[in-house]
Design a protein around this motif. Structure first.
Motif: not given
Length: 546
Positions: A490-495, A500-501, A524-525
């Motif tokens: 999910f962090a990569a999804y945000a980026r 921001h992830g 951001a996530i």
């Protein structure tokens, strides 16, 4: 002398006349004339990635502004995608206008491409469904639509716009908004309620429903604290009383503290303001004592789900009732005051997280989040067990501050957070989402990036549909079926969208990750990757098996 205008221009002119400043859409060729008129309008048009997300945003915007949310979609598939949000707005009592572009009038009843029967599809989830076949009636019918959406029990209205009608040019003036019918509680009625409470031993105030406004919430607090009355809120209405108030004793519905339910079951007088004490609040209408004196305050005569026979039934808004009761004086003796203090102390205990020993302790994570939230923060979430932590451990200080669906609709939290961040760019906006709930409308993260909105979304990631898994463990132990999920990073999804992830796997990482997310100035996530066994704040799947 009126100048000839197209139907599309008239629609937009009426939106402006009725104070609409933001509308949400997924574009369609069936209402090109409206889109063209919006090009030169001061109305902010937010282009979304799915009609369900767009209509959820309109729902959230209406809750935040106290006005009418506006969403535009195309016929057939587009309108069908928006239906879930109509049901959410209906059960949430939210005023909403859903505009649906339709096929040309001459092609009806031939099963034309994307032909769609609005009344048969939306009739059960809307206050009214209408199709405007004559452009010269647009001002009249839209004034009616706005009035219907806001008056009595607020709710959604669906307006069909045939494609060729929008091209018709007519000379007609703009319609004037209808004033809302006013309701009032007289001094005699307020004193009757005051006398009823004065004779009680265990009174309880229950707040919920709609329409509320900040002034009404403030007056209710003034009255409750002056009388030392205990107050609980209905499911997903925790922001109707400042959670720091000495009168606030918790909330009813899923994820509640049992002491709050016991307070309702023990009450000899129940003052229900804005809420019909439905099945979720009252355990299938079973908690209210048959001999309890119920005071019901609802803005609509139907009183859906109000099966408890009231001692007093007031056809009034919460604001009218709050103003009348705030003017009453409490008795010198208030035998319920000690119980109010006990309930408040219990709530303080209930909302304080206790360490459970998980590598990533969600209760402690919520406490870290709460430290970073100003009093006017807007919190959103959808449906699922992840909401139990947001309900229990976060504090709601202002109204409106909590945006969440009363009908258990997954996918609401992300678009609601985007809409809130668009409407209030200077307020902190946080969404707590489950991994299943997030990906039902996670594409609206792209809308946040496009609009320059910066909500922070916490994704509780445990690789399952947790609520259903909990029910399976209780009813069919050892037979998991249909609940496992495979998640992205999910962090990569945000980026990938330009946001921001952050990935968090341990409790100690939560605070720094939140600081970076809030400081980024981007949507951001923050993925909170937790042990899949943790199903509720104090419960694991192993606990349920045992």
């Amino acid at each position: 002398m009126n100048t000839a205008r197209s139907g599309g221009e008239l629609v937009v002119a009426q939106l402006e006349k009725h104070g609409v400043t933001t509308a949400f859409c997924v574009p369609g060729e069936s209402y090109l004339e409206v889109l063209d008129a919006l090009h030169d309008s001061p109305i902010r048009l937010v282009v979304c990635r799915h009609e369900g997300g767009a209509a959820y945003m309109a729902d959230a915007d209406a809750r935040l502004t106290g006005g009418v949310g506006v969403c535009l979609v195309t016929r057939g598939p587009g309108a069908s995608n928006a239906l879930v949000a109509l049901h959410t707005a209906w059960q949430g009592r939210v005023p909403l206008l859903l505009f649906v572009g339709l096929i040309p009038r001459g092609e009806r009843d031939r099963e034309a491409f994307q032909e769609f029967d609005l009344a048969r599809t939306f009739g059960a989830s809307a206050k009214s469904v209408l199709t405007i076949d004559r452009a010269d009636r647009i001002p009249e019918l839209l004034a009616q639509a706005f009035l219907i959406a806001r008056s009595g029990r607020p709710g959604p209205v669906v307006v069909g716009l045939p494609e060729d009608m929008l091209r018709d040019a007519v000379e007609v003036g703009d319609g004037e908004p209808f004033p809302l019918p006013r309701t009032a509680i007289g001094a005699e009625q307020a004193n009757s309620v005051a006398d009823l409470i004065a004779d009680a031993r265990r009174p309880l105030v229950v707040l919920g429903g709609s329409p509320w406004e900040p002034g009404a919430a403030a007056l209710i607090r003034q009255w409750a604290e002056n009388w030392e009355l205990p107050v609980v809120t209905d499911f997903r209405h925790q922001d109707l009383l400042d959670n720091e108030s000495a009168s606030y004793a918790g909330y009813l519905g899923f994820g509640r503290d049992e002491e709050a339910a016991r307070a309702l079951a023990d009450a000899d007088v129940v003052i229900a303001v804005g809420t019909p004490l439905g099945d979720v609040a009252s355990d299938g209408w079973s908690l209210v004592r048959p001999d309890a004196a119920v005071v019901s305050v609802l803005p609509d005569p139907e009183g859906h789900a109000a099966i408890h026979r009231p001692r007093y039934r007031f056809l009034a808004t919460p604001a009218a009732f709050a103003g009348a009761m705030a003017a009453t004086s409490p008795p010198d003796e208030r035998p319920w005051a000690a119980r109010t203090r006990e309930l408040r102390e219990r709530f303080e205990w209930y909302r304080t997280p206790q360490p459970v020993g998980d590598r990533l302790d969600l209760g402690i994570a919520m406490a870290e989040l709460q430290k970073r939230l100003p009093a006017d923060t807007v919190v959103t979430f959808g449906a699922g067990n992840h909401a139990l932590w947001a309900q229990r451990y976060l504090s709601y200080r202002t109204y409106p501050a909590q945006l969440a669906p009363r009908n258990g609709s997954m996918g609401y939290g992300v678009p609601a957070a985007v809409a809130a961040a668009i409407r209030h760019p200077r307020r902190r906006v946080v969404s707590v989402a489950g991994d299943g709930c997030f990906l039902m409308n996670g594409q609206e993260f792209a809308t946040a990036v496009a609009e320059g909105a910066a909500p922070v979304i916490l994704v509780v990631s445990n690789g399952m549909y947790g609520t259903i898994r909990q029910h399976q463990a209780l009813r069919h132990p050892g037979r998991e079926s249909g609940t496992r999920l495979v998640n992205p990073d999910f962090a990569a999804y945000a980026r990938a969208f330009g946001g921001h992830g952050e990935l968090v796997e341990e409790t100690g990482q939560v605070g720094p990750a939140l600081d970076r997310a809030f400081a980024a100035g981007l949507p951001a996530i923050v993925e909170l990757r937790i042990d899949g066994a943790r199903i509720a704040p104090e419960t694991t799947l192993d606990d349920l098996r045992e």
